[in-house]
Structures are given as structure tokens and as C-alpha cells.
Design a protein around this motif. Structure first.
Motif, PDB file in Angstrom:
ATOM      1  N   CYS A 234       0.821  -1.206   0.000  1.00  0.00           N
ATOM      2  CA  CYS A 234       0.000   0.000   0.000  1.00  0.00           C
ATOM      3  C   CYS A 234       0.856   1.256   0.000  1.00  0.00           C
ATOM      4  CB  CYS A 234      -0.896   0.026   1.223  1.00  0.00           C
ATOM      5  SG  CYS A 234      -1.933  -1.443   1.391  1.00  0.00           S
ATOM      6  N   ALA A 235       0.340   2.328  -0.586  1.00  0.00           N
ATOM      7  CA  ALA A 235       1.038   3.615  -0.587  1.00  0.00           C
ATOM      8  C   ALA A 235       1.314   4.084   0.821  1.00  0.00           C
ATOM      9  CB  ALA A 235       0.211   4.635  -1.361  1.00  0.00           C
ATOM     10  N   SER A 236       0.426   3.753   1.742  1.00  0.00           N
ATOM     11  CA  SER A 236       0.627   4.176   3.128  1.00  0.00           C
ATOM     12  C   SER A 236       1.765   3.446   3.813  1.00  0.00           C
ATOM     13  CB  SER A 236      -0.683   3.971   3.917  1.00  0.00           C
ATOM     14  OG  SER A 236      -1.046   2.578   3.900  1.00  0.00           O
ATOM     15  N   ASP A 237       2.248   2.368   3.183  1.00  0.00           N
ATOM     16  CA  ASP A 237       3.348   1.599   3.780  1.00  0.00           C
ATOM     17  C   ASP A 237       4.722   2.090   3.309  1.00  0.00           C
ATOM     18  OD1 ASP A 237       1.515  -0.019   5.089  1.00  0.00           O
ATOM     19  OD2 ASP A 237       1.406  -1.456   3.418  1.00  0.00           O
ATOM     20  N   VAL A 238       4.745   3.061   2.417  1.00  0.00           N
ATOM     21  CA  VAL A 238       6.061   3.561   1.922  1.00  0.00           C
ATOM     22  C   VAL A 238       6.842   4.143   3.087  1.00  0.00           C
ATOM     23  CG1 VAL A 238       7.189   5.263   0.466  1.00  0.00           C
ATOM     24  CG2 VAL A 238       5.215   3.988  -0.410  1.00  0.00           C
ATOM     25  N   PRO A 239       8.095   3.680   3.313  1.00  0.00           N
ATOM     26  CA  PRO A 239       8.878   4.197   4.446  1.00  0.00           C
ATOM     27  C   PRO A 239       9.305   5.651   4.220  1.00  0.00           C
ATOM     28  CG  PRO A 239      10.213   2.750   3.101  1.00  0.00           C
ATOM     29  CD  PRO A 239       8.820   2.649   2.543  1.00  0.00           C
ATOM     30  N   ALA A 240       9.484   6.349   5.327  1.00  0.00           N
ATOM     31  CA  ALA A 240       9.963   7.742   5.232  1.00  0.00           C
ATOM     32  C   ALA A 240      11.406   7.768   4.697  1.00  0.00           C
ATOM     33  CB  ALA A 240       9.879   8.396   6.607  1.00  0.00           C
ATOM     34  N   GLU A 241      11.709   8.858   4.071  1.00  0.00           N
ATOM     35  CA  GLU A 241      13.073   9.023   3.528  1.00  0.00           C
ATOM     36  C   GLU A 241      14.054   9.255   4.669  1.00  0.00           C
ATOM     37  OE1 GLU A 241      14.748  12.626   1.150  1.00  0.00           O
ATOM     38  OE2 GLU A 241      13.845  11.266  -0.326  1.00  0.00           O
ATOM     39  N   VAL A 242      15.212   8.609   4.607  1.00  0.00           N
ATOM     40  CA  VAL A 242      16.222   8.756   5.665  1.00  0.00           C
ATOM     41  C   VAL A 242      17.314   9.735   5.214  1.00  0.00           C
ATOM     42  CG1 VAL A 242      15.795   6.442   6.556  1.00  0.00           C
ATOM     43  CG2 VAL A 242      17.582   6.791   4.845  1.00  0.00           C
ATOM     44  N   GLU A 243      18.001  10.269   6.191  1.00  0.00           N
ATOM     45  CA  GLU A 243      19.152  11.126   5.882  1.00  0.00           C
ATOM     46  C   GLU A 243      20.414  10.274   5.829  1.00  0.00           C
ATOM     47  OE1 GLU A 243      19.568  14.357   8.540  1.00  0.00           O
ATOM     48  OE2 GLU A 243      17.631  15.275   8.034  1.00  0.00           O
ATOM     49  N   THR A 263       7.423   6.058 -10.682  1.00  0.00           N
ATOM     50  CA  THR A 263       6.845   5.528 -11.924  1.00  0.00           C
ATOM     51  C   THR A 263       5.458   4.960 -11.584  1.00  0.00           C
ATOM     52  OG1 THR A 263       9.052   4.957 -12.728  1.00  0.00           O
ATOM     53  CG2 THR A 263       7.160   3.920 -13.827  1.00  0.00           C
ATOM     54  N   GLU A 264       4.433   5.569 -12.130  1.00  0.00           N
ATOM     55  CA  GLU A 264       3.072   5.190 -11.790  1.00  0.00           C
ATOM     56  C   GLU A 264       2.684   3.868 -12.463  1.00  0.00           C
ATOM     57  OE1 GLU A 264       1.390   6.699  -9.575  1.00  0.00           O
ATOM     58  OE2 GLU A 264       2.516   8.587  -9.409  1.00  0.00           O
ATOM     59  N   GLY A 265       1.826   3.110 -11.758  1.00  0.00           N
ATOM     60  CA  GLY A 265       1.285   1.858 -12.301  1.00  0.00           C
ATOM     61  C   GLY A 265      -0.194   1.989 -12.617  1.00  0.00           C
ATOM     62  N   ALA A 266      -0.941   0.893 -12.404  1.00  0.00           N
ATOM     63  CA  ALA A 266      -2.339   0.841 -12.839  1.00  0.00           C
ATOM     64  C   ALA A 266      -3.298   1.467 -11.854  1.00  0.00           C
ATOM     65  CB  ALA A 266      -2.734  -0.625 -13.090  1.00  0.00           C
ATOM     66  N   ALA A 268      -3.701   3.447  -7.570  1.00  0.00           N
ATOM     67  CA  ALA A 268      -3.036   4.266  -6.548  1.00  0.00           C
ATOM     68  C   ALA A 268      -2.073   3.469  -5.694  1.00  0.00           C
ATOM     69  CB  ALA A 268      -4.092   4.922  -5.672  1.00  0.00           C
ATOM     70  N   ASN A 269      -2.225   2.147  -5.658  1.00  0.00           N
ATOM     71  CA  ASN A 269      -1.303   1.301  -4.893  1.00  0.00           C
ATOM     72  C   ASN A 269      -0.441   0.444  -5.819  1.00  0.00           C
ATOM     73  OD1 ASN A 269      -2.018   2.055  -2.160  1.00  0.00           O
ATOM     74  ND2 ASN A 269      -3.989   1.026  -2.535  1.00  0.00           N
ATOM     75  N   ASP A 270      -0.125   1.009  -6.956  1.00  0.00           N
ATOM     76  CA  ASP A 270       0.724   0.302  -7.931  1.00  0.00           C
ATOM     77  C   ASP A 270       1.671   1.336  -8.539  1.00  0.00           C
ATOM     78  OD1 ASP A 270       1.934  -1.307  -9.767  1.00  0.00           O
ATOM     79  OD2 ASP A 270       0.161  -1.533 -11.064  1.00  0.00           O
ATOM     80  N   PHE A 271       2.862   1.452  -7.927  1.00  0.00           N
ATOM     81  CA  PHE A 271       3.875   2.395  -8.446  1.00  0.00           C
ATOM     82  C   PHE A 271       5.261   2.013  -7.899  1.00  0.00           C
ATOM     83  CE2 PHE A 271       1.947   4.204  -4.650  1.00  0.00           C
ATOM     84  CZ  PHE A 271       3.022   4.617  -3.885  1.00  0.00           C
ATOM     85  N   THR A 272       6.250   2.606  -8.472  1.00  0.00           N
ATOM     86  CA  THR A 272       7.645   2.361  -8.040  1.00  0.00           C
ATOM     87  C   THR A 272       8.307   3.705  -7.748  1.00  0.00           C
ATOM     88  OG1 THR A 272       7.803   0.385  -9.393  1.00  0.00           O
ATOM     89  CG2 THR A 272       9.882   1.365  -8.654  1.00  0.00           C
ATOM     90  N   ILE A 273       8.991   3.766  -6.616  1.00  0.00           N
ATOM     91  CA  ILE A 273       9.767   4.963  -6.246  1.00  0.00           C
ATOM     92  C   ILE A 273      11.248   4.584  -6.244  1.00  0.00           C
ATOM     93  CG2 ILE A 273      10.241   6.690  -4.465  1.00  0.00           C
ATOM     94  CD1 ILE A 273       7.434   6.155  -3.343  1.00  0.00           C
ATOM     95  N   ILE A 293      11.707   1.340  -4.035  1.00  0.00           N
ATOM     96  CA  ILE A 293      10.524   0.956  -3.244  1.00  0.00           C
ATOM     97  C   ILE A 293       9.406   0.633  -4.249  1.00  0.00           C
ATOM     98  CG2 ILE A 293       8.845   1.709  -1.513  1.00  0.00           C
ATOM     99  CD1 ILE A 293      11.017   3.800  -0.646  1.00  0.00           C
ATOM    100  N   LYS A 294       8.975  -0.620  -4.206  1.00  0.00           N
ATOM    101  CA  LYS A 294       7.887  -1.038  -5.088  1.00  0.00           C
ATOM    102  C   LYS A 294       6.580  -1.167  -4.280  1.00  0.00           C
ATOM    103  CE  LYS A 294      10.562  -3.440  -8.618  1.00  0.00           C
ATOM    104  NZ  LYS A 294      10.731  -4.693  -9.399  1.00  0.00           N
ATOM    105  N   VAL A 295       5.583  -0.501  -4.789  1.00  0.00           N
ATOM    106  CA  VAL A 295       4.247  -0.585  -4.178  1.00  0.00           C
ATOM    107  C   VAL A 295       3.360  -1.365  -5.170  1.00  0.00           C
ATOM    108  CG1 VAL A 295       2.252   0.675  -3.284  1.00  0.00           C
ATOM    109  CG2 VAL A 295       4.592   1.596  -3.001  1.00  0.00           C
TER     110      VAL A 295
END
Length: 304
Positions: A234-243, A263-266, A268-273, A293-295
Motif C-alpha cells: 500500500c502507498a501508506s506503507d512507503v517508508p519515510a526518507e532517511v538522511e 513511476t506510476e502503475g495501474a 493508486a497502490n501500484d507504483f515504483t519509487i 521501493i515497489k508498491v
């Protein structure tokens, strides 16, 4: 003195009375002798003749050849004065009056000496010879080998300046004038230093050596390990960016440019960061690390 004999008109012995009168002059070889022969017959009749002998020494002593003229570099090389003897046409002591005249130049090893030997006989007749000694230091100090040229990465790696000493052909202090010329480059760790040591002797003769130090930072910062790649639903599971922080071979701040490309997918919960951290040192050398990070939501709803 010679014996002279006269003739007479009558028989009888003739007596001869030779006399000498000397008139002294200025010296032992300067005088006049008048010799007179007086002839007397037995009747007292007289006649006389005279000879004048003039002694006058006007011939100077015959001087010897002087030492050859010489040119040397240093005051310490000036040859010792030699003793010379002349010969004379007459007996008597010959006095020698050696004199030296020094003409100073620009420094302690730049001058001319004229040595003159004057020969005087007992009547004051003189002759002389001279030797010219030229002292002229035109030889530069012998410079030592400079430190080797070096290339380093950082300003902090520039070696300390060393002291160098030259040797010279003559006595006297050698002054050293070290100079540095820096040519700046694109950054604080990009420049060139030319160090020059100039050696000057007491007569101003110079020699020099130089060392070139090249500072050029072409080493990128050492990047840290990035966070591990992750896969979430899920998009809500994407971890925060670290320093992240890198280390560099040279002093100076390292800038961090974190970027994210999605990169957007099909849905809202299908994309790659792809998160990329780029580290740049003060000379523009860069390194980077990335995290993917793959969602992908492939979990069906839980039916009631």
C-alpha cells in the motif's frame, strides 16, 4: 794608474811625481779622479800631464721578470707575494721596495691588486716590475637538489616547506630567498604551488631550484550503504526518507541531493519509487546510492 816616462834635452834622471785628486759625488759610484804626472829633470825643470777619470753610475738594476698576471675567483685564492732580486752593473747592495695597491670592487671577492717591486742601487738608480692580480667572483652558488615535484589530492596534504642550503666557491654567507607562487584552480582543493629557492652569494651571483606541488581532488565522496530495497502493498506503507551522510578524502562540506523518481502503475497502490542520494564534495566530485521501493497491491479484499 799607469807609469809614464818623459824625455829630456840633457842627460840625467827624470823624476816622476804622480798625484791623484778625488772629488766625491753623491754615492760610492759617483766621483771624479784627476791624476797628474809631474816630470822633474836634474836641473829642476818641470812638465806635467793629467788624466781625468769620471765615475758616474746612471744604469738602473736589471729587474727580473715578475710573476705572471693572474685572475682568480676568490680573495682566498690570491697568491702569496714572492721575493724578487735584481742584478746591477756595479757592486753594492740593491734594495727592494715591494708595494701593493688594491682597487676595491663591488664586493669582497671583486678587487684588483697591483704588486710592484722597485729595485734601487746604491746610487739611486731604479727599475721596477709589476704583477696584476684580478679577483672576480662570477660563479653562482651550487644549488642542492630541490624536493621532488608532488601531486596530492587535498590542500591539507601539501608538504611543509623545507630549508635548503647551497655551497659556493668562495667564503661568505649565502642568502636564501624562498618564494611561493600559487595558481588557483576551480576549487579549494584544485591549485598549483611553485616553490622556488634562490641562493645569492656575497657578490650577487645567483642560482635557484624549484618544486611544483599540484593539488587536484578527483576522488568522489565515499557514499554510505543506502536503505535496502523494499516491496510493500500500500502507498501508506512507503517508508519515510532517511538522511544519509558520505565521507570524503579532503576537508570541506559534502552536499547531499536526495531525489525521488516515481513511476506510476495501474492504480493508486501500484507504483515504483527510486530514491537517489547524490553526494558532492567542494570540488564537484560525486557519488550516489539508490533505494527502490515497489508498491504493488495484490491482496484481495477480505470478504465478509
Amino acid at each position: 794608474e799607469v807609469e809614464l816616462t818623459a824625455t829630456d834635452n840633457c842627460d840625467g834622471d827624470i823624476t816622476v811625481g804622480p798625484t791623484s785628486v778625488t772629488t766625491e759625488g753623491a754615492c760610492a759610484n759617483d766621483f771624479t779622479i784627476v791624476r797628474t804626472w809631474t816630470f822633474v829633470d836634474i836641473c829642476g825643470n818641470t812638465s806635467s800631464v793629467s788624466q781625468t777619470i769620471t765615475v758616474k753610475d746612471e744604469t738602473a738594476p736589471v729587474a727580473p721578470n715578475p710573476p705572471a698576471n693572474v685572475t682568480v675567483s676568490c680573495a682566498s685564492d690570491v697568491p702569496a707575494e714572492v721575493e724578487l732580486t735584481a742584478t746591477d752593473n756595479c757592486d753594492g747592495d740593491i734594495t727592494v721596495g715591494p708595494t701593493s695597491v688594491t682597487t676595491e670592487g663591488a664586493c669582497a671577492n671583486d678587487f684588483t691588486i697591483v704588486r710592484t717591486w722597485t729595485f734601487v742601487d746604491i746610487c739611486g738608480n731604479t727599475s721596477s716590475v709589476s704583477q696584476t692580480i684580478t679577483v672576480k667572483d662570477e660563479i653562482a652558488p651550487v644549488a642542492p637538489n630541490p624536493p621532488a615535484d608532488v601531486t596530492v589530492s587535498c590542500a591539507s596534504d601539501v608538504p611543509a616547506e623545507v630549508e635548503l642550503t647551497a655551497t659556493d666557491n668562495c667564503d661568505g654567507d649565502i642568502t636564501v630567498g624562498p618564494t611561493s607562487v600559487t595558481t588557483e584552480g576551480a576549487c579549494a582543493n584544485d591549485f598549483t604551488i611553485v616553490r622556488m629557492w634562490t641562493f645569492v652569494d656575497i657578490c650577487g651571483n645567483t642560482s635557484s631550484v624549484s618544486q611544483t606541488i599540484t593539488v587536484k581532488d578527483e576522488t568522489a565522496p565515499v557514499a554510505p550503504n543506502p536503505p535496502a530495497d523494499v516491496r510493500v502493498s500500500c502507498a501508506s506503507d512507503v517508508p519515510a526518507e532517511v538522511e544519509l551522510t558520505a565521507t570524503d578524502n579532503c576537508d570541506g562540506d559534502i552536499t547531499v541531493g536526495p531525489t525521488s523518481v516515481t513511476t506510476e502503475g495501474a492504480c493508486a497502490n501500484d507504483f515504483t519509487i527510486v530514491r537517489t542520494w547524490t553526494f558532492v564534495d567542494i570540488c564537484g566530485n560525486t557519488s550516489s546510492v539508490s533505494q527502490t521501493i515497489k508498491v504493488k497491491d495484490e491482496i484481495a479484499p477480505v470478504a465478509p
